[in-house]
Design a protein around this motif. Structure first.
Motif, PDB file in Angstrom:
ATOM      1  N   GLY A 143       0.829  -1.194   0.000  1.00 55.09           N
ATOM      2  CA  GLY A 143       0.000   0.000   0.000  1.00 55.09           C
ATOM      3  C   GLY A 143       0.868   1.249   0.000  1.00 55.09           C
ATOM      4  O   GLY A 143       2.096   1.179   0.128  1.00 55.09           O
ATOM      5  N   LEU A 144       0.241   2.406  -0.127  1.00 53.44           N
ATOM      6  CA  LEU A 144       0.990   3.669  -0.143  1.00 53.44           C
ATOM      7  C   LEU A 144       1.754   3.888   1.150  1.00 53.44           C
ATOM      8  O   LEU A 144       2.874   4.397   1.138  1.00 53.44           O
ATOM      9  N   ASP A 145       1.161   3.502   2.288  1.00 56.44           N
ATOM     10  CA  ASP A 145       1.857   3.656   3.568  1.00 56.44           C
ATOM     11  C   ASP A 145       3.134   2.827   3.602  1.00 56.44           C
ATOM     12  O   ASP A 145       4.179   3.284   4.067  1.00 56.44           O
ATOM     13  N   GLU A 146       3.060   1.601   3.097  1.00 58.52           N
ATOM     14  CA  GLU A 146       4.246   0.741   3.051  1.00 58.52           C
ATOM     15  C   GLU A 146       5.309   1.322   2.122  1.00 58.52           C
ATOM     16  O   GLU A 146       6.493   1.312   2.441  1.00 58.52           O
ATOM     17  N   LEU A 147       4.886   1.816   0.963  1.00 58.14           N
ATOM     18  CA  LEU A 147       5.841   2.399   0.015  1.00 58.14           C
ATOM     19  C   LEU A 147       6.497   3.647   0.598  1.00 58.14           C
ATOM     20  O   LEU A 147       7.713   3.829   0.485  1.00 58.14           O
ATOM     21  N   ALA A 148       5.699   4.496   1.242  1.00 57.20           N
ATOM     22  CA  ALA A 148       6.242   5.716   1.844  1.00 57.20           C
ATOM     23  C   ALA A 148       7.252   5.358   2.935  1.00 57.20           C
ATOM     24  O   ALA A 148       8.315   5.975   3.037  1.00 57.20           O
ATOM     25  N   VAL A 201      10.798   4.281   1.619  1.00 66.19           N
ATOM     26  CA  VAL A 201      11.686   5.293   1.052  1.00 66.19           C
ATOM     27  C   VAL A 201      11.901   6.483   1.994  1.00 66.19           C
ATOM     28  O   VAL A 201      12.550   7.452   1.627  1.00 66.19           O
ATOM     29  N   ALA A 202      11.360   6.390   3.221  1.00 64.82           N
ATOM     30  CA  ALA A 202      11.420   7.516   4.160  1.00 64.82           C
ATOM     31  C   ALA A 202      12.855   7.954   4.450  1.00 64.82           C
ATOM     32  O   ALA A 202      13.130   9.135   4.596  1.00 64.82           O
ATOM     33  N   GLY A 203      13.787   7.024   4.527  1.00 62.26           N
ATOM     34  CA  GLY A 203      15.159   7.375   4.853  1.00 62.26           C
ATOM     35  C   GLY A 203      16.035   7.678   3.650  1.00 62.26           C
ATOM     36  O   GLY A 203      17.210   7.999   3.783  1.00 62.26           O
ATOM     37  N   PHE A 204      15.480   7.590   2.451  1.00 61.27           N
ATOM     38  CA  PHE A 204      16.243   7.807   1.235  1.00 61.27           C
ATOM     39  C   PHE A 204      16.600   9.285   1.084  1.00 61.27           C
ATOM     40  O   PHE A 204      15.777  10.158   1.268  1.00 61.27           O
ATOM     41  N   ARG A 205      17.855   9.541   0.753  1.00 56.93           N
ATOM     42  CA  ARG A 205      18.309  10.911   0.500  1.00 56.93           C
ATOM     43  C   ARG A 205      18.989  10.952  -0.854  1.00 56.93           C
ATOM     44  O   ARG A 205      19.881  10.163  -1.154  1.00 56.93           O
ATOM     45  N   TYR A 206      18.572  11.879  -1.689  1.00 59.08           N
ATOM     46  CA  TYR A 206      19.165  12.051  -3.004  1.00 59.08           C
ATOM     47  C   TYR A 206      20.427  12.869  -2.883  1.00 59.08           C
ATOM     48  O   TYR A 206      20.450  13.893  -2.217  1.00 59.08           O
ATOM     49  N   ARG A 207      21.489  12.414  -3.550  1.00 67.12           N
ATOM     50  CA  ARG A 207      22.748  13.161  -3.549  1.00 67.12           C
ATOM     51  C   ARG A 207      22.971  13.743  -4.927  1.00 67.12           C
ATOM     52  O   ARG A 207      23.152  13.026  -5.893  1.00 67.12           O
ATOM     53  N   ALA A 208      22.953  15.054  -5.022  1.00 61.49           N
ATOM     54  CA  ALA A 208      23.097  15.735  -6.299  1.00 61.49           C
ATOM     55  C   ALA A 208      24.484  15.567  -6.905  1.00 61.49           C
ATOM     56  O   ALA A 208      24.658  15.704  -8.105  1.00 61.49           O
TER      57      ALA A 208
END
Length: 92
Positions: free
Chosen positions: A70-75, A78-85
């Motif tokens: 579900g959306l809650d599981e997907l969120a 990825v909650a701890g994901f950080r994009y590095r430019a």
């Protein structure tokens, strides 16, 4: 008595409403059916979803509506994901 409406006409109406609402995703009747089924299964249980979706067997309902996150599981995943430019992934 009014004539039945075709699947094509239903999808055309849904797409027109989505377009007027500014929704650019590919919206169609079957997607709305699955969204409804997912919501009912999560919030009211599989038996309620089975009855409302017209499935003869609760196993069918379980197979369709419990195999995807579900959306809650997907969120949460990825909650701890950080994009590095800078293109570095922070690994070794």
């Amino acid at each position: 008595m009014p004539l039945p409406i075709s699947r094509t006409t239903v999808n055309r109406i849904i797409k027109d409403i989505a377009r007027r609402a500014g929704i650019t995703a590919n919206i169609h009747a079957h997607l709305l059916r699955h969204s409804f089924g997912d919501h009912i299964a999560q919030h009211a249980g599989l038996r309620a979803a089975q009855a409302l979706m017209g499935h003869a067997s609760v196993e069918t309902t379980a197979r369709v509506y419990t195999s995807r996150p579900g959306l809650d599981e997907l969120a949460g995943s990825v909650a701890g994901f950080r994009y590095r430019a800078d293109g570095q992934d922070g690994g070794a």
